[in-house]
Design a protein around this motif. Structure first.
Motif, PDB file in Angstrom:
ATOM      1  N   ARG A 102      45.583  12.460  76.176  1.00 54.15           N
ATOM      2  CA  ARG A 102      46.185  11.967  77.413  1.00 54.15           C
ATOM      3  C   ARG A 102      45.090  11.571  78.375  1.00 54.15           C
ATOM      4  O   ARG A 102      44.062  12.214  78.460  1.00 54.15           O
ATOM      5  N   GLU A 111      39.841  11.775  81.983  1.00 58.20           N
ATOM      6  CA  GLU A 111      40.556  12.576  82.975  1.00 58.20           C
ATOM      7  C   GLU A 111      39.927  12.411  84.349  1.00 58.20           C
ATOM      8  O   GLU A 111      38.721  12.540  84.508  1.00 58.20           O
ATOM      9  N   ALA A 126      51.135  18.219  84.923  1.00 60.57           N
ATOM     10  CA  ALA A 126      50.196  17.379  84.155  1.00 60.57           C
ATOM     11  C   ALA A 126      48.760  17.655  84.591  1.00 60.57           C
ATOM     12  O   ALA A 126      47.960  16.749  84.766  1.00 60.57           O
ATOM     13  N   THR A 129      49.150  22.270  81.477  1.00 58.65           N
ATOM     14  CA  THR A 129      48.160  21.318  80.981  1.00 58.65           C
ATOM     15  C   THR A 129      48.688  20.688  79.695  1.00 58.65           C
ATOM     16  O   THR A 129      49.772  21.043  79.224  1.00 58.65           O
ATOM     17  N   LYS A 130      47.898  19.796  79.108  1.00 59.69           N
ATOM     18  CA  LYS A 130      48.330  19.193  77.839  1.00 59.69           C
ATOM     19  C   LYS A 130      48.502  20.254  76.754  1.00 59.69           C
ATOM     20  O   LYS A 130      49.282  20.070  75.827  1.00 59.69           O
ATOM     21  N   ASP A 135      52.133  21.311  77.224  1.00 54.39           N
ATOM     22  CA  ASP A 135      53.111  20.220  77.159  1.00 54.39           C
ATOM     23  C   ASP A 135      54.069  20.299  78.344  1.00 54.39           C
ATOM     24  O   ASP A 135      55.224  20.703  78.211  1.00 54.39           O
ATOM     25  N   PRO A 184      49.743  11.378  83.164  1.00 57.15           N
ATOM     26  CA  PRO A 184      48.933  10.584  82.248  1.00 57.15           C
ATOM     27  C   PRO A 184      49.249   9.106  82.483  1.00 57.15           C
ATOM     28  O   PRO A 184      50.412   8.739  82.616  1.00 57.15           O
ATOM     29  N   GLU A 235      52.904   6.490  78.948  1.00 55.14           N
ATOM     30  CA  GLU A 235      53.649   7.715  79.284  1.00 55.14           C
ATOM     31  C   GLU A 235      54.010   7.832  80.760  1.00 55.14           C
ATOM     32  O   GLU A 235      54.881   8.614  81.119  1.00 55.14           O
TER      33      GLU A 235
END
Length: 163
Positions: A3, A14, A33, A48-49, A52, A67, A71
């Motif tokens: 992401r 990021e 996110a 966080t990623k 999910d 992101p 998305e």
């Protein structure tokens, strides 16, 4: 799944929200996110990623720097359905996603004057974003916070009320 959060002229994956924006608009209950590594908190709770954030429950006032890319508008649809929070995205006003998730659903949009400089996960400032940015409010309370931040000159730009 990889992401990216914000892209800019440094082309890093990021990018963090400038802390002065968070100070002007906070506090927030949840950032769904959030980067795994961050030098400051964006909200009281973070997904966080690794967690999910799209699959987790959202509660309270949400801060969303989603992101970016394909998305982005899925995250905005979730925020619109949640009904409380602010999103920081590129001001791509002509896109189908912007029409569906922002023009049709948001309470207000704040367009920044000039381009933002996001931060690296180390905390240092990065390069200038490669597109203009905006803040999207999905509740009357969040619209009021945008108005106050603009009135107090904590944010510079133009605010458009939609509802």
């Amino acid at each position: 799944m990889a992401r990216s959060f914000n892209t800019n002229t440094d082309n890093s994956a990021e990018w963090l929200t400038p802390p002065e924006i968070l100070r002007a608009l906070g506090p927030f209950d949840l950032d769904p996110a959030a980067p795994v590594v961050r030098p400051w908190d964006m909200a009281a709770r973070h997904y966080t990623k690794l967690d999910d954030g799209m699959a987790q429950p959202w509660e309270g006032r949400v801060w969303l720097n989603p992101p970016y890319g394909r998305e982005t508008f899925h995250w905005l649809a979730r925020l619109a359905a949640h009904g409380s929070g602010l999103a920081l995205i590129f001001a791509r006003t002509e896109t189908q996603g912007f029409h569906e998730q922002i023009w049709a659903k948001a309470h207000a949009i704040f367009f920044f004057r000039g381009r933002l400089r996001f931060h690296r996960v180390s905390g240092e400032r990065g390069g200038t974003a490669n597109a203009p940015s905006c803040l999207v409010a999905y509740s009357p309370e969040d619209s009021s916070r945008l108005y106050r931040a603009q009135k107090e000159r904590a944010l510079t730009g133009a605010l458009i009320n939609l509802r």
